[in-house]
Write an enzyme that holds these catalytic residues in place. Structure first.
Site, PDB file in Angstrom:
ATOM      1  N   SER A 258       3.184 -12.942   5.348  1.00 37.43           N
ATOM      2  CA  SER A 258       1.795 -12.714   4.966  1.00 37.43           C
ATOM      3  C   SER A 258       1.197 -14.012   4.453  1.00 37.43           C
ATOM      4  O   SER A 258       1.916 -14.876   3.949  1.00 37.43           O
ATOM      5  CB  SER A 258       1.712 -11.646   3.865  1.00 37.43           C
ATOM      6  OG  SER A 258       0.392 -11.543   3.349  1.00 37.43           O
TER       7      SER A 258
ATOM      8  N   ASP B 278      16.186   4.899   6.920  1.00 40.81           N
ATOM      9  CA  ASP B 278      15.738   4.379   5.632  1.00 40.81           C
ATOM     10  C   ASP B 278      16.108   2.903   5.643  1.00 40.81           C
ATOM     11  O   ASP B 278      17.281   2.534   5.540  1.00 40.81           O
ATOM     12  CB  ASP B 278      16.449   5.110   4.487  1.00 40.81           C
ATOM     13  CG  ASP B 278      16.099   4.541   3.120  1.00 40.81           C
ATOM     14  OD1 ASP B 278      15.398   3.510   3.043  1.00 40.81           O
ATOM     15  OD2 ASP B 278      16.553   5.122   2.112  1.00 40.81           O
TER      16      ASP B 278
ATOM     17  N   SER C  40      -6.713  -1.757  10.098  1.00 40.48           N
ATOM     18  CA  SER C  40      -5.759  -0.651  10.214  1.00 40.48           C
ATOM     19  C   SER C  40      -6.324   0.529   9.437  1.00 40.48           C
ATOM     20  O   SER C  40      -7.327   0.407   8.735  1.00 40.48           O
ATOM     21  CB  SER C  40      -4.392  -1.044   9.648  1.00 40.48           C
ATOM     22  OG  SER C  40      -4.455  -1.174   8.234  1.00 40.48           O
TER      23      SER C  40
ATOM     24  N   LYS D 203       6.921 -11.741   0.173  1.00 40.46           N
ATOM     25  CA  LYS D 203       6.519 -12.399   1.412  1.00 40.46           C
ATOM     26  C   LYS D 203       6.877 -13.887   1.405  1.00 40.46           C
ATOM     27  O   LYS D 203       7.237 -14.445   2.457  1.00 40.46           O
ATOM     28  CB  LYS D 203       5.022 -12.193   1.660  1.00 40.46           C
ATOM     29  CG  LYS D 203       4.653 -10.744   1.965  1.00 40.46           C
ATOM     30  CD  LYS D 203       5.441 -10.192   3.157  1.00 40.46           C
ATOM     31  CE  LYS D 203       5.028  -8.784   3.533  1.00 40.46           C
ATOM     32  NZ  LYS D 203       5.753  -8.278   4.721  1.00 40.46           N
TER      33      LYS D 203
ATOM     34  N   TYR E 158       4.375  -8.393  -4.339  1.00 41.12           N
ATOM     35  CA  TYR E 158       4.120  -8.521  -2.901  1.00 41.12           C
ATOM     36  C   TYR E 158       4.191  -9.979  -2.471  1.00 41.12           C
ATOM     37  O   TYR E 158       4.847 -10.317  -1.474  1.00 41.12           O
ATOM     38  CB  TYR E 158       2.758  -7.932  -2.566  1.00 41.12           C
ATOM     39  CG  TYR E 158       2.445  -7.922  -1.084  1.00 41.12           C
ATOM     40  CD1 TYR E 158       3.045  -7.004  -0.239  1.00 41.12           C
ATOM     41  CD2 TYR E 158       1.547  -8.842  -0.538  1.00 41.12           C
ATOM     42  CE1 TYR E 158       2.766  -6.991   1.126  1.00 41.12           C
ATOM     43  CE2 TYR E 158       1.254  -8.836   0.820  1.00 41.12           C
ATOM     44  CZ  TYR E 158       1.872  -7.917   1.646  1.00 41.12           C
ATOM     45  OH  TYR E 158       1.606  -7.915   2.987  1.00 41.12           O
TER      46      TYR E 158
END
Length: 254
Positions: free
Chosen positions: A136, A57, A184, A153, A149
């Site tokens: 990203s 984890d 993906s 990043k 997000y």
């Protein structure tokens, strides 16, 4: 042609799917032995003589320390750490809960702190090493509904610079890769979920000057270079790999 990572030992978090699998594939092809560290087992096709799976984890400091120790005990040392594992969801600030925010930061920003913290003594013992963080293009700009997000990043990009500054004198380099749209299973599911998926795919493709989407091995190729001695004078940098998407200005025409 000589293998550029021959004999190197690498940890790749989330190395069992998507971008991580592309990095794993290229590292193995270039001679590295790879420990895929993530919560769920990777596909059997990724496991072999040069790869092992270590369950962890990544938001748990005990698990991350244990994973690093398992790799060092099994392989004898550690040379490269790739912080690739991450999550993404779409919620505005108003829609998001504190639990949502904390989950994003735990996986996308806390884990890339815990792994280098555990790995640093082993890299130092080797006289140096490489840390590669997967950021990203959304650490530089943002799509709608991605405040958490994008924040995570952007944090990765800043963290990368700081680690490079603090540990460069120990021979430890740290760089980041900021991918754009990479093919993906998750990206395909996302496109297919749209009402007019064919139109969405065409419009996404038109955003890329190179005329195609990225592949996981495209990111893997860059990661190999950053992990090799070919980039020995490179540290603290963020490399955008997006087929030119962020350089193309939109025009108000159909």
């Amino acid at each position: 042609m000589a293998e550029r990572l021959a004999g190197k030992i690498a940890i790749i978090t989330g190395g069992g799917r998507g971008i991580g699998a592309g990095i794993t594939q290229r590292f193995v092809e270039e001679g590295a032995r790879v420990a895929i560290v993530q919560r769920h087992p990777p596909p059997d096709a990724l496991l072999g003589d040069r790869t092992i799976y270590v369950k962890a984890d990544l938001a748990n400091s005990g698990d991350t320390r244990s994973a690093v120790e398992t790799v060092v005990e099994g392989f004898g040392r550690l040379d490269i750490l790739v912080n690739n594992a991450g999550i993404m969801f779409e919620k505005t600030v108003e829609e998001m809960t504190e639990v949502d925010w904390d989950q994003m930061m735990d996986i996308n920003l806390k884990a890339p702190f815990l792994l280098p913290k555990a790995a640093m003594p082993h890299l130092r013992e080797r006289g140096g090493g490489n840390i590669i963080n997967i950021g990203s293009i959304e650490g530089l700009a943002s799509n709608p509904g991605h405040p958490a997000y994008s924040a995570s990043k952007a944090g990765i990009h800043g963290f990368t610079a700081a680690v490079a500054v603090d540990h460069g004198h120990e021979g430890i380099r740290c760089n980041a890769i900021a991918p754009g749209w990479i093919n993906s299973d998750l990206s395909e599911i996302y496109i297919d979920s749209m009402a007019d998926s064919s139109r969405v795919r065409r419009e996404l493709l038109a955003m890329h000057p190179v005329g195609r989407f990225g592949e996981p091995t495209d990111v893997g190729n860059l990661a190999v270079w950053l992990a090799s001695e070919e980039s020995a004078f490179v540290t603290g940098q963020v490399y955008v790999i997006d087929g030119g998407r962020t350089k193309k200005l939109p025009l108000p025409i159909s």
